[in-house]
Design a protein around this motif. Structure first.
Motif, PDB file in Angstrom:
ATOM      1  N   PRO A  73     -49.694 -21.117  30.880  1.00 40.56           N
ATOM      2  CA  PRO A  73     -49.628 -20.382  29.611  1.00 40.56           C
ATOM      3  C   PRO A  73     -50.933 -19.796  29.091  1.00 40.56           C
ATOM      4  O   PRO A  73     -50.921 -19.092  28.101  1.00 40.56           O
ATOM      5  N   PRO A 132     -47.530 -15.113  30.170  1.00 39.56           N
ATOM      6  CA  PRO A 132     -46.915 -16.276  29.509  1.00 39.56           C
ATOM      7  C   PRO A 132     -47.481 -16.525  28.115  1.00 39.56           C
ATOM      8  O   PRO A 132     -46.747 -16.981  27.222  1.00 39.56           O
ATOM      9  N   TYR A 151     -38.826 -17.847  31.333  1.00 41.30           N
ATOM     10  CA  TYR A 151     -39.473 -18.657  30.283  1.00 41.30           C
ATOM     11  C   TYR A 151     -38.473 -19.077  29.215  1.00 41.30           C
ATOM     12  O   TYR A 151     -38.588 -20.162  28.643  1.00 41.30           O
ATOM     13  N   TRP A 188     -42.574 -25.336  30.355  1.00 40.60           N
ATOM     14  CA  TRP A 188     -43.767 -24.959  29.582  1.00 40.60           C
ATOM     15  C   TRP A 188     -44.032 -25.889  28.413  1.00 40.60           C
ATOM     16  O   TRP A 188     -45.173 -26.064  27.997  1.00 40.60           O
TER      17      TRP A 188
END
Ligand SMILES: NC(=O)c1ccc[n+]([C@@H]2O[C@H](COP(=O)([O-])OP(=O)(O)OC[C@H]3O[C@@H](n4cnc5c(N)ncnc54)[C@H](O)[C@@H]3O)[C@@H](O)[C@H]2O)c1
Length: 367
Positions: free
Chosen positions: A200, A205, A334, A341
């Motif tokens: 990230p 991201p 995502y 994440w």
């Protein structure tokens, strides 16, 4: 391709390395050893789909540890090495270049020397077919200021950041090990990757997750820097193609023919989120309202663009994804893989190796 090839992948818990290993296990027959130190960028969650395969082995080893490298190579007896382990984040290289020098330059030197000694002792047939594939970046070429020029395999090196200078150094070492000692090497230089399992702190991201959390989306300078984006699974296929069929001593540029300004990328993500994640955080009317421009990165390269015609012409590779199809897949990934994440953001992805004291990811990354 040798059906029972044993391939040692360094940096296999990283973004691109994990895509390569998933490809080698799912779409090829290779036995794979993943050699990775598990720095903050290494995430074994990204290998969950293949880690129970009997063809997958993991060694937690730092490139600094020469005797451990020797042990892995002696035990696994690779037919090929794909070297991806590196410190890879330009901003981190500006804040603290030392680990980039250690891993990217000294670590590559250590690996080259261990592989050279191993290769020298192989029987003739195995010695001839052994390959050391060094995975590098288009950032070694510096940047382009016009709108039409492209990086070719013969563009002179002119790196701008500590990261790209350390990668350029490692490329030179690999080439020298071929010229001087005859080690059968392949080098690839690729443009910016994006796709699933991307840490990230990196642009794409970071934008997706900040938008989903209703946080500002910081964009460096005027956002007009141009990058050539390649979907990570296209890169993984290209790397395997080069390993299978590339000519020893040759360099291949890999790119997606997807030149985009950073601001265009950010706006494309915001537009996709409007469609795919319409339930926004409180106080957010439109995701694009979160975009804010911040002081530019020192030495920020203006434009990268790759001429990937050699790998297309000589090895028949070309990307399967356009930017539009790849970015849609990425945003969707995502949205449907929140646990992956969330474990990165909370630091839980590091718990296994740190004995229960993972650090939370600092929200200092800019784009
Ligand atoms: N990400 C891109 O857009 C891009 C583009 C072109 C080339 N590359 C190159 O591809 C390679 C992989 O990039 P990435 O984005 O997957 O990186 P990444 O930062 O996601 O992963 C790097 C991996 O290397 C491991 N590692 C770091 N230092 C190590 C050490 N000293 N010993 C052993 N393992 C170590 C980390 O634990 C991590 O798993 C790098 O060499 C990078 O220069 C990346």
């Amino acid at each position: 391709m040798n059906a029972v090839r044993k391939t040692l992948v360094t940096g296999g818990a990283g973004f691109i390395g994990s895509a390569v290993i998933r490809h080698l296990i799912d779409s090829q027959d290779d036995h794979v050893a993943n050699l990775d130190a598990l720095t903050y960028a290494g995430n074994l969650d990204s290998l969950a789909a293949v880690s129970s395969s009997p063809r997958y082995h993991f060694y937690q080893v730092d490139l600094a540890d020469v005797s451990a490298l020797r042990h892995v190579v002696a035990e696994f007896q690779p037919d090929a090495v794909m070297h991806l382990a590196a410190e890879s984040h330009v901003d981190r290289s500006i804040d603290g270049p030392a680990s980039f020098i250690q891993t990217n330059i000294v670590g590559t030197y250590n690996l080259l020397e261990v592989c050279r000694a191993y290769w020298a002792g192989l029987p003739t047939g195995k010695k001839a077919s052994f390959r050391f594939h060094h995975i590098s970046t288009d950032e070694v070429y510096g940047d382009l200021h016009g709108t039409t020029e492209l990086f070719t395999e013969s563009t002179a090196y002119a790196p701008s950041s500590p990261y790209s200078a350390s990668k350029a150094s490692s490329d030179h070492l690999v080439r020298a090990w071929q010229r001087t000692y005859g080690l059968p090497v392949l080098i690839t230089n690729c443009s910016n990757n994006y796709g699933p399992f991307h840490f990230p702190e990196k642009l794409i991201p970071h934008v997706i997750l900040n938008a989903l959390h209703g946080k500002p989306i910081p964009v460096y300078g005027d956002g007009l820097q141009v990058r050539d984006w390649l979907y990570v699974e296209d890169h993984a296929r290209a790397l395997c193609r080069v390993l299978d069929s590339g000519e020893v001593g040759e360099t291949y540029n890999i790119g997606g023919h997807n030149e985009k300004r950073n601001i265009e990328v950010v706006e494309a993500i915001c537009a996709l989120l409007e469609e795919l994640a319409p339930h926004k955080p409180a106080d957010v009317s439109f995701y694009r309202d979160l975009i804010c421009f911040v002081k530019d990165r020192p030495g920020h390269d203006v434009r990268y663009a790759i001429d990937a015609s050699k790998i297309q012409r000589e090895l028949g590779w070309q990307p399967l994804e356009t930017f539009d199809s790849g970015i849609r897949k990425t945003v969707s990934w995502y949205l449907s893989n929140r646990e992956w994440w969330q474990r990165v953001l909370s630091g839980d992805y590091r718990l296994d190796r740190l004995g229960g004291c993972g650090d939370q990811l600092e929200d200092g990354g800019k784009l």
